[in-house]
Design an enzyme around this catalytic site. Structure first.
Site, PDB file in Angstrom:
ATOM      1  N   TYR A  78       4.157   9.026 -18.186  1.00  0.00           N
ATOM      2  CA  TYR A  78       3.418  10.257 -18.483  1.00  0.00           C
ATOM      3  C   TYR A  78       2.622  10.040 -19.773  1.00  0.00           C
ATOM      4  O   TYR A  78       2.050   8.980 -19.981  1.00  0.00           O
ATOM      5  CB  TYR A  78       4.382  11.455 -18.556  1.00  0.00           C
ATOM      6  CG  TYR A  78       3.667  12.766 -18.365  1.00  0.00           C
ATOM      7  CD1 TYR A  78       3.035  13.056 -17.155  1.00  0.00           C
ATOM      8  CD2 TYR A  78       3.573  13.695 -19.379  1.00  0.00           C
ATOM      9  CE1 TYR A  78       2.336  14.241 -16.970  1.00  0.00           C
ATOM     10  CE2 TYR A  78       2.881  14.880 -19.207  1.00  0.00           C
ATOM     11  CZ  TYR A  78       2.265  15.149 -18.000  1.00  0.00           C
ATOM     12  OH  TYR A  78       1.569  16.315 -17.822  1.00  0.00           O
ATOM     13  N   LYS A 102       3.734  14.417 -13.451  1.00  0.00           N
ATOM     14  CA  LYS A 102       4.604  15.522 -13.845  1.00  0.00           C
ATOM     15  C   LYS A 102       5.804  15.616 -12.905  1.00  0.00           C
ATOM     16  O   LYS A 102       6.939  15.835 -13.342  1.00  0.00           O
ATOM     17  CB  LYS A 102       3.811  16.835 -13.811  1.00  0.00           C
ATOM     18  CG  LYS A 102       4.367  17.910 -14.738  1.00  0.00           C
ATOM     19  CD  LYS A 102       3.972  17.651 -16.168  1.00  0.00           C
ATOM     20  CE  LYS A 102       4.386  18.769 -17.101  1.00  0.00           C
ATOM     21  NZ  LYS A 102       3.931  18.564 -18.473  1.00  0.00           N
ATOM     22  N   ALA A 140      -2.673  26.089 -25.770  1.00  0.00           N
ATOM     23  CA  ALA A 140      -1.305  25.762 -26.178  1.00  0.00           C
ATOM     24  C   ALA A 140      -0.919  26.507 -27.444  1.00  0.00           C
ATOM     25  O   ALA A 140       0.142  27.144 -27.510  1.00  0.00           O
ATOM     26  CB  ALA A 140      -1.175  24.258 -26.372  1.00  0.00           C
ATOM     27  N   ASP A 189       1.545  24.248 -20.031  1.00  0.00           N
ATOM     28  CA  ASP A 189       0.763  24.160 -21.257  1.00  0.00           C
ATOM     29  C   ASP A 189       0.932  25.400 -22.123  1.00  0.00           C
ATOM     30  O   ASP A 189       0.875  25.323 -23.352  1.00  0.00           O
ATOM     31  CB  ASP A 189      -0.719  23.967 -20.933  1.00  0.00           C
ATOM     32  CG  ASP A 189      -0.947  22.734 -20.080  1.00  0.00           C
ATOM     33  OD1 ASP A 189      -0.541  21.643 -20.517  1.00  0.00           O
ATOM     34  OD2 ASP A 189      -1.494  22.857 -18.973  1.00  0.00           O
TER      35      ASP A 189
END
Length: 560
Positions: A90, A163, A294, A258
Site C-alpha cells: 500500500y 486497500k 482529511a 479518508d
C-alpha cells in the site's frame, strides 16, 4: 498450455503444495515438479524472492503476480511480514505502481465502471456472477485524489485492490468475498490523456449531474446486488468525498476512510494524549494545518467529541481553527469548500491579526493568538512546523499534542526529534510515517504512526460480523477507543498508538468494540442476546461472545 481450473484459480491453486493424491485426483500429473512442498516451504522461498528484488516497485509487482497466481501463499507471505510489507502493498509504494499502471498493465482483478456507460452498471455487477450473500465488502475509488499524487484516472483502480489486500492481511476479511471497483469518470491528468497506452476514458473528468448519476447508480446497484456488504469509498476528490458521505450515509452502509478512518485514528492518538494531560475534549483548542478533506474530517470528529462532552455545536466549532494555503480560513473568503465552511472564523474576530504580504494570516500568527493544545498537520508542506511554531505552542500549553501526519518523509511538517527538542521533551507526538525511537535527555520516545491500517480493517471486520446496517459515529468512536486502549501511555516516552507489528491482534480488538457498539446503536441485531435466549451462550459474557465470533470469522491463509 491450458492449465486445469484448480490451478488457474488463485484461491484454489496450491502450486507445488498439491499432494501426490491431489495431483492424481485433479489431473495435474506432469504439470508440476516432483517435489511436494508445505505452505511454509513456499513462504520461505517467496520471501527470499521478495528480498532479491532490487526496488520497492519490483517487490510490489512480484507480490501482485503472486497474489494473482496463488492468493493463499500471497497472504501467508504478507501476514508473516506485515509491518515490513505494508509500505510495499500500500502507501507509499502503491503510488508509484499507480503512476505506471497503464504502461505496465497486468491482471488487475476489479470491476471497471465508466461514467460514459452508466446504463451498463447493473450488467457489470451481473457479470461478476456472485449472489447477494457472496460479498461482504466493496472498495471503490474514482481516483481523483490518490495518496497525495492527485488524479490518476483508471490507474487508481489499483488503490481499491491494495486497500482490500490490507483488509485481509490486517483483519482476516475473506478475500474471496470482496470486490475492488474503479469508477472511471475521466481524468484531468494531461500526461495520462496524452499517453497512448492509457487504458481509461480519454476525456476530462466529468462533474456535475452526470457524475452524480454515476455515484447514485453505483450505490443503488451495489446495494441491490450485495445488500449486506459494506461500501468503502477511497481517495475521492475533496469536492465530492464529504458531499457523497453526508448525502448517502443514512441510506447505505457507507464508509469513507479518508474522512472517517483518518479522523478516527487521529482521535485515538488524541485520546491517548488526553490521558497524559488529564484533560477532556471540551478543554481543547485545535488548529488544523492543511484544511482538505482529511484535515476537515479530523476537525469534524474532534468537534463532535467536544459536543459529546457538553459543548454546544457552536461552542465546539469556535474551538477549531483551519489553516490552508491561503492562511487562516475566514468567512469572508470566496468559494470556500463545504467542508471548511463550518469552521470559517468571523473576519471581524481576526481583523487586527498580523498578515503577510498577500493578506494571509499564517500558521505562526494563529498559534500566537490561539495557544492551541492540539496541532495537526495534513498539509504536505515539509518543514511547516518550524522551531518558532513549536516553541510558541509549547509556551501556551504544558503538554502540546503535535501530529505532523503528512507523508512520505519529504512532506512531513516536522520531524519528531526536532519537535521533542524544541518543546523540551514535552510534546506528545504521532506521525503519518514510521519513525525510529528518539533519545532525548535520558528518555526514549516511541513515536506511534497514525496509520489508518490500525483502524479501518478492524472496523470493517466489526461491521461484517455484526451485519451492521450503517456505520455510526458511535462505532467510529468505539474503534478509536479500542485502538487507544492498546497502549500504556503513562510510561515516559510511550507511544500514543499501538505498533503495526501486532496489527491482526489490534484489528480483532477494534472489531469486537465496533460490533458491540453497533448493537448498542441499534444498527445490528443483538446476536449475543439471541444466543442467551436460545441457551447457546454457554456462560460467556457479551464481550467473550464477540471475541470468539471475531476470531472464528477471521480468514486464515491456509490450504484447505
Amino acid at each position: 498450455m491450458k492449465l486445469p481450473d484448480i490451478m488457474r484459480n488463485p484461491f484454489t491453486n496450491k502450486g507445488t503444495a498439491f499432494t501426490l493424491e491431489e495431483r492424481k485426483q485433479y489431473g495435474l500429473a506432469g504439470l508440476l515438479p516432483s517435489a511436494v512442498e508445505t505452505l511454509d516451504d513456499q513462504e520461505r522461498r517467496a520471501y527470499e524472492q521478495y528480498n532479491n528484488c532490487e526496488s520497492n516497485l519490483q517487490k510490489y509487482l512480484m507480490l501482485s503476480d503472486l497474489r494473482n497466481a496463488n492468493a493463499t501463499l500471497y497472504y501467508r507471505v504478507v501476514t508473516e511480514h506485515l509491518a515490513e510489507m505494508l509500505p510495499i502493498i500500500y502507501d507509499p509504494t502503491i503510488a508509484e505502481a499507480i503512476e505506471k499502471w497503464s504502461d505496465d498493465f497486468r491482471d488487475a482483478p476489479a470491476l471497471y465502471l465508466s461514467v460514459d456507460h452508466i446504463d451498463q452498471i447493473d450488467e457489470a455487477f451481473d457479470n461478476l456472477g456472485l449472489g447477494p450473500d457472496d460479498v461482504d465488502l466493496l472498495v471503490v475509488s474514482d481516483a481523483e485524489q490518490i495518496l497525495g499524487i492527485g488524479d490518476w484516472g483508471v490507474n487508481g483502480t489499483e488503490i481499491s485492490i491494495g486497500k482490500l489486500a490490507v483488509y485481509t492481511a490486517a483483519a482476516g476479511v475473506d478475500p474471496r468475498r470482496v470486490v475492488a471497483v474503479g469508477l472511471d469518470a475521466g481524468t484531468d491528468n494531461e500526461a495520462l490523456l496524452n499517453n497512448p497506452k492509457y487504458l481509461g476514458n480519454r476525456h476530462a473528468r466529468v462533474r456535475g449531474e452526470q457524475y452524480d448519476r454515476m455515484i447514485a447508480e453505483y450505490l443503488r446497484s451495489a446495494a441491490a446486488h450485495f445488500p449486506h456488504a459494506m461500501l468503502h469509498f477511497e481517495d475521492f476528490g475533496a469536492s465530492n468525498a464529504r458531499r457523497i458521505l453526508e448525502q448517502y450515509r443514512d441510506q447505505y452502509r457507507i464508509f469513507n476512510d479518508d474522512m472517517q478512518g483518518t479522523g478516527a485514528i487521529v482521535m485515538a492518538a488524541v485520546m491517548s494524549g488526553l490521558k497524559i494531560t488529564h484533560s477532556t475534549f471540551a478543554d481543547q483548542r485545535l488548529v488544523v494545518f492543511g484544511a482538505g478533506t482529511a484535515g476537515s474530517g479530523m476537525a469534524d470528529q474532534i468537534a463532535a467529541a467536544m459536543v459529546r462532552e457538553g459543548l454546544s455545536e457552536d461552542e465546539a466549532k469556535a474551538r477549531v481553527w483551519l489553516v490552508d494555503i491561503n492562511g487562516l480560513v475566514t468567512d469572508d473568503m470566496k468559494n470556500l469548500p463545504n467542508y471548511q465552511q463550518p469552521y470559517a472564523r468571523p473576519a471581524a474576530e481576526v481583523a487586527d491579526w498580523k498578515r503577510d504580504e498577500n493578506g494571509h494570516i499564517k500558521l505562526l500568527e494563529v498559534i500566537k493568538h490561539v495557544h492551541p493544545t492540539i496541532l495537526i498537520g495534513t498539509s504536505t508542506d515539509h518543514g511547516a512546523f518550524t522551531e518558532d511554531v513549536i516553541r510558541e505552542m509549547a509556551a501556551g500549553t504544558e503538554r502540546p499534542i503535535v501530529l505532523p501526519l503528512s507523508n512520505p518523509t519529504e512532506k512531513i511538517e516536522a520531524m519528531p526529534d526536532d519537535i521533542i527538542r524544541w518543546s523540551d521533551g514535552r510534546a506528545l507526538i504521532s506521525t503519518g510515517i514510521p519513525i525510529d525511537p528518539v533519545e532525548y535527555n535520558g528518555v526514549t520516545y516511541h513515536i506511534g504512526q497514525a496509520n489508518n491500517a490500525l483502524l479501518y480493517p478492524g472496523l470493517g471486520l466489526g461491521v461484517i460480523i455484526s451485519a451492521a446496517e450503517h456505520i455510526t459515529d458511535g462505532m467510529l468512536l468505539a474503534a478509536a477507543n479500542a485502538a487507544a486502549g492498546q497502549v500504556d501511555v503513562m510510561t515516559p516516552g510511550a507511544s500514543l498508538l499501538p505498533a503495526v507489528e501486532n496489527l491482526r491482534e489490534s484489528s480483532a480488538t477494534v472489531a469486537v468494540a465496533v460490533a458491540m457498539q453497533a448493537v448498542k446503536d441499534g444498527v445490528a441485531e443483538d446476536l449475543y442476546a439471541q444466543a442467551v435466549h436460545d441457551g447457546k451462550a454457554d456462560g460467556r459474557t457479551e464481550k467473550d461472545f464477540w471475541i470468539e465470533r471475531v476470531h472464528a470469522m477471521m480468514w486464515q491463509p491456509e490450504y484447505k
